[in-house]
Motif scaffolding. Structure first.
Motif, PDB file in Angstrom:
ATOM      1  N   THR A  25      -2.716  28.309  40.496  1.00 62.90           N
ATOM      2  CA  THR A  25      -3.608  27.650  41.439  1.00 62.90           C
ATOM      3  C   THR A  25      -4.361  28.709  42.221  1.00 62.90           C
ATOM      4  OG1 THR A  25      -2.102  25.787  41.623  1.00 62.90           O
ATOM      5  CG2 THR A  25      -3.726  26.045  43.371  1.00 62.90           C
ATOM      6  N   THR A  26      -5.684  28.553  42.280  1.00 61.86           N
ATOM      7  CA  THR A  26      -6.515  29.518  42.993  1.00 61.86           C
ATOM      8  C   THR A  26      -7.289  28.809  44.082  1.00 61.86           C
ATOM      9  OG1 THR A  26      -8.321  29.202  41.434  1.00 61.86           O
ATOM     10  CG2 THR A  26      -6.789  30.992  40.964  1.00 61.86           C
ATOM     11  N   GLN A  27      -7.691  29.528  45.088  1.00 56.45           N
ATOM     12  CA  GLN A  27      -8.497  29.001  46.179  1.00 56.45           C
ATOM     13  C   GLN A  27      -9.748  29.851  46.241  1.00 56.45           C
ATOM     14  OE1 GLN A  27      -7.790  26.430  48.464  1.00 56.45           O
ATOM     15  NE2 GLN A  27      -9.862  26.726  49.203  1.00 56.45           N
ATOM     16  N   GLY A  28     -10.903  29.246  46.312  1.00 60.12           N
ATOM     17  CA  GLY A  28     -12.124  30.020  46.464  1.00 60.12           C
ATOM     18  C   GLY A  28     -13.044  29.831  45.291  1.00 60.12           C
ATOM     19  N   SER A  29     -14.187  30.445  45.417  1.00 64.05           N
ATOM     20  CA  SER A  29     -15.201  30.284  44.388  1.00 64.05           C
ATOM     21  C   SER A  29     -14.941  31.216  43.220  1.00 64.05           C
ATOM     22  CB  SER A  29     -16.584  30.587  44.975  1.00 64.05           C
ATOM     23  OG  SER A  29     -16.674  31.951  45.302  1.00 64.05           O
ATOM     24  N   VAL A  30     -15.595  30.915  42.128  1.00 64.04           N
ATOM     25  CA  VAL A  30     -15.470  31.746  40.933  1.00 64.04           C
ATOM     26  C   VAL A  30     -15.980  33.151  41.216  1.00 64.04           C
ATOM     27  CG1 VAL A  30     -16.253  32.037  38.562  1.00 64.04           C
ATOM     28  CG2 VAL A  30     -15.600  29.780  39.379  1.00 64.04           C
ATOM     29  N   SER A  31     -17.070  33.248  41.985  1.00 60.11           N
ATOM     30  CA  SER A  31     -17.620  34.574  42.251  1.00 60.11           C
ATOM     31  C   SER A  31     -16.650  35.428  43.054  1.00 60.11           C
ATOM     32  CB  SER A  31     -18.971  34.473  42.966  1.00 60.11           C
ATOM     33  OG  SER A  31     -18.812  33.874  44.230  1.00 60.11           O
ATOM     34  N   ALA A  32     -15.882  34.824  43.956  1.00 55.76           N
ATOM     35  CA  ALA A  32     -14.875  35.589  44.701  1.00 55.76           C
ATOM     36  C   ALA A  32     -13.800  36.090  43.748  1.00 55.76           C
ATOM     37  CB  ALA A  32     -14.271  34.730  45.805  1.00 55.76           C
ATOM     38  N   CYS A  34     -14.262  36.744  40.581  1.00 59.84           N
ATOM     39  CA  CYS A  34     -14.880  37.804  39.772  1.00 59.84           C
ATOM     40  C   CYS A  34     -14.921  39.123  40.536  1.00 59.84           C
ATOM     41  CB  CYS A  34     -16.286  37.405  39.340  1.00 59.84           C
ATOM     42  SG  CYS A  34     -16.286  36.061  38.137  1.00 59.84           S
ATOM     43  N   VAL A  35     -15.193  39.052  41.835  1.00 57.36           N
ATOM     44  CA  VAL A  35     -15.222  40.266  42.653  1.00 57.36           C
ATOM     45  C   VAL A  35     -13.841  40.903  42.679  1.00 57.36           C
ATOM     46  CG1 VAL A  35     -15.487  41.125  45.024  1.00 57.36           C
ATOM     47  CG2 VAL A  35     -17.182  39.570  44.065  1.00 57.36           C
ATOM     48  N   ARG A  36     -12.811  40.079  42.851  1.00 54.08           N
ATOM     49  CA  ARG A  36     -11.444  40.617  42.858  1.00 54.08           C
ATOM     50  C   ARG A  36     -11.104  41.235  41.507  1.00 54.08           C
ATOM     51  NH1 ARG A  36      -8.201  35.803  45.481  1.00 54.08           N
ATOM     52  NH2 ARG A  36     -10.218  34.929  45.931  1.00 54.08           N
ATOM     53  N   CYS A  37     -11.509  40.598  40.425  1.00 50.07           N
ATOM     54  CA  CYS A  37     -11.254  41.160  39.095  1.00 50.07           C
ATOM     55  C   CYS A  37     -11.993  42.477  38.928  1.00 50.07           C
ATOM     56  CB  CYS A  37     -11.684  40.182  38.000  1.00 50.07           C
ATOM     57  SG  CYS A  37     -10.604  38.752  37.859  1.00 50.07           S
ATOM     58  N   SER A  38     -13.201  42.539  39.427  1.00 47.09           N
ATOM     59  CA  SER A  38     -13.982  43.762  39.332  1.00 47.09           C
ATOM     60  C   SER A  38     -13.301  44.898  40.090  1.00 47.09           C
ATOM     61  CB  SER A  38     -15.387  43.528  39.882  1.00 47.09           C
ATOM     62  OG  SER A  38     -16.121  44.728  39.881  1.00 47.09           O
ATOM     63  N   VAL A  39     -12.795  44.604  41.263  1.00 47.93           N
ATOM     64  CA  VAL A  39     -12.094  45.617  42.052  1.00 47.93           C
ATOM     65  C   VAL A  39     -10.824  46.052  41.329  1.00 47.93           C
ATOM     66  CG1 VAL A  39     -10.860  46.019  44.221  1.00 47.93           C
ATOM     67  CG2 VAL A  39     -13.085  44.895  44.246  1.00 47.93           C
ATOM     68  N   LYS A  40     -10.085  45.084  40.775  1.00 47.49           N
ATOM     69  CA  LYS A  40      -8.875  45.430  40.027  1.00 47.49           C
ATOM     70  C   LYS A  40      -9.221  46.276  38.807  1.00 47.49           C
ATOM     71  CE  LYS A  40      -5.928  41.655  41.474  1.00 47.49           C
ATOM     72  NZ  LYS A  40      -5.203  40.456  41.090  1.00 47.49           N
TER      73      LYS A  40
END
Length: 123
Positions: A25-32, A34-40
């Motif tokens: 379960t996730t909270q937030g938009s897809v773009s948020a 994607c940003v977290r994945c990009s940082v990871k």
């Protein structure tokens, strides 16, 4: 009478969503996300480059050691870098370089040592 335009439609609040693939379960938009994945991804890339740099430095530092110890060190480095070599070109290059060393020629005593049985001890 002045007619006013209707207000823009309200966007639905973002509710937690459950991923069908993982059940997470996730909270937030897809773009948020994607940003977290990009940082990871950037962190993983930095870790891979650090591992490649540390491994190369350790191997180069071992230049004064015996060929047998350098061979053992190269194998240890490869044990840790091969599983993640695809993450970074430097890791791939390091693995390729260490794989290319002809250890039987560089350390003939290694072949003899590895062919001797060390367990169980004789006596």
């Amino acid at each position: 009478p002045a007619t006013s335009e209707p207000p823009p439609p309200l966007l639905p609040a973002l509710a937690p969503a459950q991923s069908p693939a993982t059940g997470v379960t996730t909270q937030g938009s897809v773009s948020a996300q994607c940003v977290r994945c990009s940082v990871k991804d950037q962190h993983v890339q930095a870790l891979a480059q650090s591992l490649a740099g540390l491994s190369a430095k350790a191997y180069n530092w071992s230049a004064g050691m015996s060929k047998l110890k350098r061979c053992d060190l190269a194998e240890l480095i490869l044990d840790y870098t091969r599983p993640v070599a695809q993450l970074d070109p430097q890791l791939m290059g390091l693995c390729s370089e260490l794989d290319r060393i002809q250890w039987d020629e560089a350390a003939p005593d290694r072949a003899a040592a590895s062919s001797q049985e060390w367990w169980p001890p004789h006596g």
